[in-house]
Design a protein around this motif. Structure first.
Motif: not given
Length: 150
Positions: A18, A56, A126-127, A129-134, A137
Motif C-alpha cells: 500500500r 481506523s 470493518l477496516a 474488510l474494506v482493506d481486503r476489498a480494495l 480490486t
C-alpha cells in the motif's frame, strides 16, 4: 494511487504493497474527522463514532509501518493496541499522563468503557474488510503485479 501487488518467487499468494503517501493522506482525513467529532459531537453517536475513527487511524498507522501486512493481521494488531490503551485507563498511568500533557487525552482517553472495546473490535474488522476489498480490486487490475515489482 491504487495499491499495487507483487508476487514473491515461489509464493502463490499476492503480497500487497500500500503506498505510504496514500496511507498518510487517509490518516490525515481520519484525524480531521476524529477531531471534528470530538470537538462538535455531543450527540449519543459521537463517542462510538470517535472510537471507530480512532481504531481506523490505528489500522492505517499499522499499514504505514508495515505496508505489506495482511488485513487480518493489521486488524488483530489494531484491536490489540486499542484494547491495551483502553485497559490502561483502568490504571492511574493514563490519568497522570493526560494531566501532564492534556493533548494525550486524544491518544489515551480518560474513561474506561467496555462499549469502547466492542467498537474497537468492530472498527478493526470493518477496516480489514474494506482493506481486503480494495487490495483485491487493485490486484485484479491488468498490470498491477508488474507495477509492484518496480
Amino acid at each position: 494511487m491504487i495499491p499495487s501487488t507483487s508476487v514473491a518467487p515461489g509464493d502463490s499468494r499476492q503480497a500487497v504493497r500500500r503506498p505510504r503517501a496514500l496511507l498518510a493522506a487517509i490518516a490525515a482525513v481520519v484525524v480531521v474527522a476524529g477531531l471534528s467529532v470530538a470537538h462538535w459531537g455531543s450527540a449519543p453517536w459521537a463517542d462510538p463514532v470517535g472510537d471507530a475513527l480512532y481504531a481506523s487511524l490505528v489500522y492505517v498507522l499499522v499499514l504505514v509501518v508495515a505496508p505489506r501486512i495482511s488485513p487480518s493481521s493489521a486488524a488483530l494488531i489494531t484491536a490489540g493496541a486499542c484494547s491495551a490503551v483502553e485497559l490502561l485507563q483502568l490504571t492511574e498511568v493514563s490519568t497522570s499522563l493526560v494531566e501532564s500533557v492534556p493533548a494525550l487525552r486524544y491518544v489515551l482517553g480518560t474513561t474506561f468503557s467496555t462499549v469502547d472495546l466492542l467498537v474497537y473490535l468492530a472498527a478493526a474488522a470493518l477496516a480489514a474488510l474494506v482493506d481486503r476489498a480494495l487490495t483485491r480490486t487493485a490486484a485484479r487490475k491488468p498490470g498491477a503485479a508488474a507495477r509492484g515489482r518496480g
